[in-house]
Write a protein that holds these residues in place. Structure first.
Motif, PDB file in Angstrom:
ATOM      1  N   HIS A   1      14.540  -8.089  11.208  1.00 30.88           N
ATOM      2  CA  HIS A   1      13.465  -7.097  11.106  1.00 30.88           C
ATOM      3  C   HIS A   1      13.657  -6.188   9.892  1.00 30.88           C
ATOM      4  CE1 HIS A   1      12.226  -8.372  15.029  1.00 30.88           C
ATOM      5  NE2 HIS A   1      11.272  -7.469  15.074  1.00 30.88           N
ATOM      6  N   THR A   2      12.586  -5.515   9.529  1.00 26.69           N
ATOM      7  CA  THR A   2      12.626  -4.477   8.506  1.00 26.69           C
ATOM      8  C   THR A   2      12.208  -3.176   9.166  1.00 26.69           C
ATOM      9  OG1 THR A   2      12.154  -5.998   6.700  1.00 26.69           O
ATOM     10  CG2 THR A   2      11.643  -3.674   6.327  1.00 26.69           C
ATOM     11  N   LEU A   3      13.024  -2.165   9.012  1.00 26.80           N
ATOM     12  CA  LEU A   3      12.729  -0.833   9.517  1.00 26.80           C
ATOM     13  C   LEU A   3      12.103  -0.044   8.381  1.00 26.80           C
ATOM     14  CD1 LEU A   3      13.290   1.111  12.013  1.00 26.80           C
ATOM     15  CD2 LEU A   3      15.228   1.932  10.655  1.00 26.80           C
ATOM     16  N   VAL A   4      10.902   0.492   8.608  1.00 34.65           N
ATOM     17  CA  VAL A   4      10.260   1.332   7.596  1.00 34.65           C
ATOM     18  C   VAL A   4      10.320   2.778   8.063  1.00 34.65           C
ATOM     19  CG1 VAL A   4       8.781  -0.461   6.638  1.00 34.65           C
ATOM     20  CG2 VAL A   4       7.948   0.900   8.549  1.00 34.65           C
ATOM     21  N   ILE A   5      10.654   3.653   7.147  1.00 36.23           N
ATOM     22  CA  ILE A   5      10.717   5.087   7.412  1.00 36.23           C
ATOM     23  C   ILE A   5       9.527   5.716   6.704  1.00 36.23           C
ATOM     24  CG2 ILE A   5      12.074   7.217   7.207  1.00 36.23           C
ATOM     25  CD1 ILE A   5      13.497   5.005   8.812  1.00 36.23           C
TER      26      ILE A   5
ATOM     27  N   SER B   1       0.823  -1.219   0.000  1.00 31.87           N
ATOM     28  CA  SER B   1       0.000   0.000   0.000  1.00 31.87           C
ATOM     29  C   SER B   1       0.852   1.263   0.000  1.00 31.87           C
ATOM     30  CB  SER B   1      -0.943   0.023   1.205  1.00 31.87           C
ATOM     31  OG  SER B   1      -0.233   0.317   2.395  1.00 31.87           O
ATOM     32  N   GLY B   2       2.006   1.193   0.675  1.00 32.68           N
ATOM     33  CA  GLY B   2       2.871   2.371   0.778  1.00 32.68           C
ATOM     34  C   GLY B   2       2.377   3.393   1.782  1.00 32.68           C
TER      35      GLY B   2
ATOM     36  N   GLY C   1       3.401   8.097   4.726  1.00 33.89           N
ATOM     37  CA  GLY C   1       3.681   7.495   3.431  1.00 33.89           C
ATOM     38  C   GLY C   1       5.067   6.886   3.478  1.00 33.89           C
ATOM     39  N   LEU C   2       5.239   5.738   2.869  1.00 36.96           N
ATOM     40  CA  LEU C   2       6.519   5.036   2.889  1.00 36.96           C
ATOM     41  C   LEU C   2       7.596   5.849   2.187  1.00 36.96           C
ATOM     42  CD1 LEU C   2       8.032   2.430   3.626  1.00 36.96           C
ATOM     43  CD2 LEU C   2       7.352   1.535   1.386  1.00 36.96           C
ATOM     44  N   ARG C   3       8.663   6.125   2.902  1.00 34.17           N
ATOM     45  CA  ARG C   3       9.800   6.874   2.345  1.00 34.17           C
ATOM     46  C   ARG C   3      10.952   5.939   2.005  1.00 34.17           C
ATOM     47  NH1 ARG C   3      12.061  12.456   3.355  1.00 34.17           N
ATOM     48  NH2 ARG C   3      14.164  12.282   2.552  1.00 34.17           N
ATOM     49  N   ASP C   4      11.197   4.963   2.909  1.00 40.47           N
ATOM     50  CA  ASP C   4      12.318   4.043   2.702  1.00 40.47           C
ATOM     51  C   ASP C   4      12.135   2.828   3.589  1.00 40.47           C
ATOM     52  OD1 ASP C   4      14.725   3.109   1.653  1.00 40.47           O
ATOM     53  OD2 ASP C   4      15.783   4.980   2.040  1.00 40.47           O
TER      54      ASP C   4
ATOM     55  N   ALA D   1       0.084  13.697   7.841  1.00 34.75           N
ATOM     56  CA  ALA D   1      -0.894  14.394   8.680  1.00 34.75           C
ATOM     57  C   ALA D   1      -0.742  13.874  10.097  1.00 34.75           C
ATOM     58  CB  ALA D   1      -2.315  14.158   8.176  1.00 34.75           C
ATOM     59  N   ALA D   2      -1.170  14.693  11.064  1.00 34.77           N
ATOM     60  CA  ALA D   2      -1.073  14.300  12.477  1.00 34.77           C
ATOM     61  C   ALA D   2      -2.180  14.978  13.257  1.00 34.77           C
ATOM     62  CB  ALA D   2       0.290  14.697  13.041  1.00 34.77           C
ATOM     63  N   GLY D   3      -2.540  14.368  14.368  1.00 31.16           N
ATOM     64  CA  GLY D   3      -3.536  14.939  15.259  1.00 31.16           C
ATOM     65  C   GLY D   3      -3.242  14.528  16.690  1.00 31.16           C
TER      66      GLY D   3
END
Length: 172
Positions: free
Chosen positions: A123-127, A58-59, A113-116, A132-134
């Motif tokens: 493990h896999t680290l997703v950046i 999905s990203g 959104g997936l950056r890297d 958006a934030a609340g």
């Protein structure tokens, strides 16, 4: 690491299938802040995680930072996907405006959104770039330490102004 207190979050993502969008959500405590400018955060998942597979397709994902009263939500979403599925369908949540991933009611949240991504050990680290934030500051956050959920009794006992130089690794 069980002596290191961490916040408790629910990460959510989805996969579009011929039968429609299938949401998934899982309890995590690996949320980290990477950068303020641009706003980047990270999460870590086992490489064989089916949740991670969906996130990479999905990203997009959302992270809901759980309030103290959400222990049962955290417990129910901590298992394998088959055990989580019924609980995901019952979550008091809405799809995020920017990510499409579920954002839990009553929680502070980030849509990403997936950056890297980086494979590190098992493990896999997703950046993720924060889209958006609340914030929902009505309840103290849920924390995890020594294998159990806890609540910080007085989250405002030591308020520190981190807006000036010398905080978050800044050079003085």
């Amino acid at each position: 690491m069980r002596t290191f207190a961490t916040g408790v979050c629910v990460a959510s993502t989805y996969r579009d299938t011929p039968d429609g969008r299938r949401h998934d959500a899982v309890t995590v405590n690996s949320l980290g802040s990477i950068s303020l400018d641009p706003p980047l955060v990270c999460l870590s998942f086992r490489r064989d995680s089916v949740f991670l597979d969906d996130l990479l397709v999905s990203g997009h994902w959302a992270v809901s930072i759980l309030p103290a009263g959400a222990r049962e939500t955290a417990r129910r979403l901590a298992g394998p996907r088959a055990a989580r599925a019924a609980h995901v369908a019952e979550l008091p949540a809405r799809p995020g405006d920017r990510s499409g991933a579920l954002v839990l009611a009553g929680a502070s949240w980030l849509e990403c959104g997936l950056r890297d991504r980086f494979d590190l050990g098992d493990h896999t680290l997703v950046i993720g770039h924060v889209l958006a934030a609340g914030h929902d500051g009505r309840s103290p956050a849920l924390v995890f330490v020594h294998g159990r959920y806890h609540t910080i009794a007085d989250p405002y006992a030591a308020i520190v102004d981190v807006s000036g130089a010398g905080h978050w690794g800044e050079a003085l």
